[in-house]
Design an enzyme around this catalytic site. Structure first.
Site, PDB file in Angstrom:
ATOM      1  CE  LYS A  35       0.772   7.827   7.714  1.00  0.00           C
ATOM      2  NZ  LYS A  35       0.383   6.453   7.377  1.00  0.00           N
ATOM      3  NE  ARG A 131       2.564  -0.806   3.764  1.00  0.00           N
ATOM      4  CZ  ARG A 131       2.153   0.430   3.945  1.00  0.00           C
ATOM      5  NH1 ARG A 131       2.575   1.403   3.152  1.00  0.00           N
ATOM      6  NH2 ARG A 131       1.311   0.738   4.915  1.00  0.00           N
ATOM      7  CE1 TYR A 253      20.477  26.042 -13.913  1.00  0.00           C
ATOM      8  CE2 TYR A 253      18.568  25.915 -12.456  1.00  0.00           C
ATOM      9  CZ  TYR A 253      19.916  26.188 -12.664  1.00  0.00           C
ATOM     10  OH  TYR A 253      20.681  26.612 -11.614  1.00  0.00           O
ATOM     11  CG  MET A 301      17.472  24.012  -4.761  1.00  0.00           C
ATOM     12  SD  MET A 301      19.187  23.916  -4.233  1.00  0.00           S
ATOM     13  CE  MET A 301      19.803  22.569  -5.231  1.00  0.00           C
TER      14      MET A 301
HETATM   15  C1  LIG Z   1      -0.958   6.547   7.085  1.00  0.00           C
HETATM   16  C2  LIG Z   1      -1.831   5.507   7.622  1.00  0.00           C
HETATM   17  C3  LIG Z   1      -3.175   5.769   7.823  1.00  0.00           C
HETATM   18  C4  LIG Z   1      -3.855   7.022   7.339  1.00  0.00           C
HETATM   19  O1  LIG Z   1      -4.057   6.882   5.954  1.00  0.00           O
HETATM   20  P1  LIG Z   1      -4.766   7.995   5.051  1.00  0.00           P
HETATM   21  O2  LIG Z   1      -4.858   7.371   3.715  1.00  0.00           O
HETATM   22  O3  LIG Z   1      -3.872   9.190   5.061  1.00  0.00           O
HETATM   23  O4  LIG Z   1      -6.077   8.294   5.663  1.00  0.00           O
HETATM   24  C5  LIG Z   1      -3.926   4.797   8.462  1.00  0.00           C
HETATM   25  N1  LIG Z   1      -3.368   3.618   8.842  1.00  0.00           N
HETATM   26  C6  LIG Z   1      -2.083   3.332   8.619  1.00  0.00           C
HETATM   27  C7  LIG Z   1      -1.535   2.016   9.029  1.00  0.00           C
HETATM   28  C8  LIG Z   1      -1.278   4.259   7.987  1.00  0.00           C
HETATM   29  O5  LIG Z   1       0.015   3.950   7.735  1.00  0.00           O
END
Ligand SMILES: *Cc1c(COP(=O)(O)O)cnc(C)c1O
Length: 358
Positions: A35, A131, A253, A301
């Site tokens: 992802k 969640r 800055y 930046m």
């Molecule tokens: C992102 C995610 C993972 C992977 O988690 P890591 O801590 O990066 O290994 C696995 N399962 C779900 C549901 C996730 O959202």
């Protein structure tokens, strides 16, 4: 000629090796979370490297990410969408939704009815994150009426750990217990449990399918212990100028850093717009000719400044290392008060990206 852009090098061989290491140690299959554009490293090249290493289960967050991964790896391997499908996205082009509640399940059973065939899905049970995922009441409703999942080809039941990076946290064992309890109430299906850190927690966190993400990209899945994973990312950015400043002159800055002695400052082409977090101001180092040089002044930046007074005179165009073996994403995260995941997923779009080792 040296470009004036930073260079982000992603070692796909290390990604593949990290996956193979986890896959060899896990009791069941091991997939990959790709992802957020493969945690910022490029979902398509990362997914192709993982495919070549033997990975057959991919997890993304969004439908669009899933379509991109499918395009990259071709038909066959599972591509599951953790956030589920948006309404009306039934079809999903060979992708599979994660059903995060009974409303999702109802929509997907309706889609299956419409399609006149069973549709694949992963059912997510919440065991302690609050969640997404079926809550305890929803699990009981399914237990009382398996018809709520009619027409679904349930590939996995999954849950997600809240505290896997804190092995002693009591919620880990509690989630394992709740997950086992939920699974016996649900229609039988393979189970998917551990993320990266969960894979290191012990046998009761084993399952039919692990879902590591961060460890594939070199983040330490065993915080507080030596990192068992290979480093994947190297980031170098070019020096635009080297200047001499007198004692008493300030840099950047807010005039937050003042030279106590005549100093030599290297100005480098990277900044918070490139994911070099502003919170790193005064808290990180660059690596020049193999030696650390302190970051001085605020991160701006597009520019950062290093004190190179004690170094041989560098030339404009020379690159300073920002991420590498001597300063890992975890190190930068610690300095910035965040986690390595955020360092990786913040890496900007202005670097040249070299994928090596495929
Ligand atoms: C992102 C995610 C993972 C992977 O988690 P890591 O801590 O990066 O290994 C696995 N399962 C779900 C549901 C996730 O959202």
């Amino acid at each position: 000629m040296t470009g004036i852009e930073g260079v982000l090098t992603v070692d796909l061989g290390a990604v593949a090796a990290n996956w193979s290491q986890l896959a060899a140690a896990a009791p069941g299959d091991v997939g990959a979370a790709v992802k957020a554009d493969g945690y910022g490293l490029g979902a398509a090249p990362v997914a192709r490297a993982l495919l070549a290493a033997g990975c057959r289960h991919f997890f993304v967050a969004h439908l669009a990410e899933g379509l991109a991964v499918r395009e990259a790896i071709g038909p066959g391997p599972m591509v599951a969408v953790l956030n589920g499908f948006p309404p009306g996205a039934e079809g999903g082009e060979g992708l599979m939704p994660v059903l995060n509640g009974l409303a999702d399940a109802a929509a997907w059973t309706a889609a299956a009815r419409q399609a006149g065939r069973a549709l694949p899905a992963i059912l997510h049970v919440d065991t302690g994150m609050a969640r997404l995922g079926l809550d305890a009441g929803e699990v009981e409703r399914v237990a009382a009426d398996h018809g709520l999942l009619a027409g679904l080809d349930l590939r996995y039941v999954m849950t997600h750990l809240a505290c896997a990076d804190a092995p002693e946290h009591p919620l880990n064992a509690e989630q394992a217990r709740r997950f086992r309890a939920a699974c016996v109430r649900l229609p039988p299906a393979p189970r998917s449990f551990a993320n990266s850190a969960g894979l290191f927690l012990g046998p009761e966190f084993g399952s039919d399918l692990g879902r590591p993400g961060c460890a594939l990209y070199g983040i330490n899945p065993t915080p507080g212990r030596a990192n068992p994973m290979r480093q994947v990312v190297r980031l170098e950015a070019p020096i635009l100028q080297v200047r001499e400043i007198p004692a008493g002159a300030s840099v950047g800055y807010g005039a937050s850093w003042t030279a106590l002695r005549p100093s030599r400052i290297a100005t480098v082409a990277a900044g918070y717009a490139d994911g070099y977090l502003r919170a790193l101001s005064g808290r990180a180092a660059g690596i020049l000719a193999g030696r650390p040089v302190p970051l001085v002044g605020r991160v701006s930046m597009d520019l950062i400044t290093f004190d190179v007074t004690d170094m041989p005179l560098p030339s404009p165009g020379d690159r300073i290392g920002l991420i590498g073996p001597g300063q890992t994403p975890d190190d930068l995260a610690f300095a910035a008060g965040t986690i390595g995941y955020e360092i990786l997923t913040s890496l900007g779009a202005r670097y040249r990206r070299d994928h090596i080792g495929a």
